[in-house]
Design a protein around this motif. Structure first.
Motif, short mmCIF file in Angstrom:
data_model
loop_
_atom_site.label_atom_id
_atom_site.label_comp_id
_atom_site.label_asym_id
_atom_site.label_seq_id
_atom_site.Cartn_x
_atom_site.Cartn_y
_atom_site.Cartn_z
N ALA A 77 10.14 34.79 18.15
CA ALA A 77 9.14 33.39 18.87
C ALA A 77 9.98 32.71 20.03
N ASN A 78 10.81 32.25 19.42
CA ASN A 78 12.33 31.74 20.60
C ASN A 78 12.24 32.17 21.27
N MET A 79 12.34 33.32 22.11
CA MET A 79 12.95 33.65 23.49
C MET A 79 12.26 32.86 24.41
N ARG A 80 12.92 32.90 25.53
CA ARG A 80 12.74 31.80 26.61
C ARG A 80 11.70 32.55 27.75
N LYS A 81 11.66 34.29 27.97
CA LYS A 81 10.86 34.99 27.84
C LYS A 81 9.98 36.30 27.24
N HIS A 82 8.94 36.00 27.62
CA HIS A 82 8.36 37.11 27.14
C HIS A 82 8.25 37.66 25.30
N SER A 83 8.82 35.77 25.09
CA SER A 83 8.64 35.50 23.41
C SER A 83 7.46 36.94 22.76
N GLY A 84 7.87 36.98 21.17
CA GLY A 84 6.59 37.37 20.59
C GLY A 84 6.00 38.86 21.19
N GLN A 85 6.78 39.43 22.07
CA GLN A 85 6.02 40.67 22.70
C GLN A 85 6.81 41.81 22.20
N VAL A 86 5.86 42.70 22.01
CA VAL A 86 6.76 43.95 22.12
C VAL A 86 7.67 44.29 22.98
N ALA A 87 8.32 45.65 22.65
CA ALA A 87 9.58 45.20 23.87
C ALA A 87 10.32 46.92 23.25
N PHE A 88 10.86 47.07 24.43
CA PHE A 88 12.03 48.40 24.51
C PHE A 88 13.67 47.79 24.47
N PRO A 89 14.17 48.10 23.91
CA PRO A 89 15.45 47.41 23.84
C PRO A 89 16.52 46.94 24.96
N GLY A 90 16.96 45.98 25.00
CA GLY A 90 17.35 45.64 26.83
C GLY A 90 17.68 44.60 26.88
N GLY A 91 18.48 44.23 28.31
CA GLY A 91 18.26 42.81 29.30
C GLY A 91 18.86 42.76 30.73
N ALA A 92 19.82 42.07 30.33
CA ALA A 92 20.48 41.64 32.12
C ALA A 92 21.39 42.89 32.35
N ILE A 93 21.72 43.11 33.65
CA ILE A 93 22.74 44.46 33.72
C ILE A 93 23.61 43.18 34.23
N ASP A 94 24.77 43.08 33.48
CA ASP A 94 26.01 42.52 34.00
C ASP A 94 27.86 42.60 34.31
N PRO A 95 28.39 42.08 35.90
CA PRO A 95 29.74 42.28 35.99
C PRO A 95 30.06 43.50 34.95
N GLU A 96 30.21 43.19 33.41
CA GLU A 96 30.76 43.81 32.31
C GLU A 96 30.22 45.50 31.95
N ASP A 97 29.43 45.59 32.54
CA ASP A 97 28.60 46.50 32.69
C ASP A 97 28.65 47.65 33.77
N ASP A 98 29.93 46.64 34.97
CA ASP A 98 29.79 47.45 36.05
C ASP A 98 28.92 48.16 37.06
N TYR A 99 28.04 47.20 36.44
CA TYR A 99 26.53 47.26 37.26
C TYR A 99 25.77 48.40 37.64
N GLU A 100 25.58 49.22 36.03
CA GLU A 100 25.33 50.36 35.72
C GLU A 100 24.22 50.06 34.42
N PRO A 101 22.57 50.48 34.97
CA PRO A 101 22.12 50.19 34.21
C PRO A 101 22.23 51.23 33.04
#
Length: 215
Positions: A77-101
């Motif tokens: 419930a404390n998430m900044r966006k889509h709090s309390g919702q059903v979701a797939f695991p995931g998040g923003a693509i960061d430089p450490e990911d080499d920008y690969e999904p």
């Protein structure tokens, strides 16, 4: 069991049958973005007006024999966006990911629910899903091979559960609903499952999966 000829779709909802559908149909029209704007065409301008942040989610198809299932989470419930919702695991693509999904989806999945990448066999992608909340999401498709253990991060995940793939790929369970947002009627899909209410971006991605592979 006699294997299906190459290029033939398999009946049923096993992980193997799912992977066969992805192999045959999964690379079609990857360049065609999906998103909130498909049910609400006037949102095109709103989405295009702001830069979108790249993100990725894992669509985890668990090999449960003849009846595969899909791992979903409930965001805290404390998430900044889509709090309390059903979701797939995931998040923003960061430089450490080499920008690969794929790298981002696996990293975020491990951080959120503790699923180790060695249990995940990546088999494809869906088209990007564009949201009015400012994200361009690449859904990454992966088969999850048991046995595995999950350790949800309590800062991000309130619960983890599985839904039969056959339930999610049955259009009879897809409800097209609407509500008033910014003085206009907005349409979206919902997929109630027991006391779980799947809707919004997650339901939109599931609907995309159905339309590409099963419709």
């Amino acid at each position: 069991m006699i294997p299906s000829p190459p290029g033939t779709l398999e009946a049923g909802f096993s992980a193997r049958a799912f992977a066969r559908r992805v192999a045959i149909k999964g690379n079609e029209t990857l360049g065609e973005d999906h998103g909130d704007h498909l049910l609400n065409p006037d949102l095109d301008a709103m989405i295009a007006a702001n830069p979108l942040r790249d993100a990725a989610v894992l669509v985890p198809i668990v090999d449960r024999g003849d009846e595969a299932s899909v791992i979903l989470t409930i965001r805290t419930a404390n998430m900044r966006k889509h709090s309390g919702q059903v979701a797939f695991p995931g998040g923003a693509i960061d430089p450490e990911d080499d920008y690969e999904p794929e790298k981002a989806a696996l990293r975020e999945t491990h951080e959120e629910i503790g699923l180790e990448g060695r249990h995940v066999e990546l088999i494809g992608r869906l088209p990007r899903y564009l949201t009015t909340t400012g994200y361009s999401i690449t859904p990454v498709l992966g088969l999850v091979h048991p046995p595995f253990e999950l350790a949800p991060n309590p800062d991000e995940v309130a619960d983890v559960f599985e839904v039969p793939l056959s339930f999610l790929m049955n259009p009879a369970n897809h409800r097209r609903e609407s509500r008033i947002w910014q003085d206009k009627e907005r349409f979206y899909y919902t997929m109630p499952f027991g006391d779980r209410f799947i809707w919004g971006v997650t339901a939109g991605i599931i609907r995309t999966l159905y339309e590409r592979l099963y419709a």
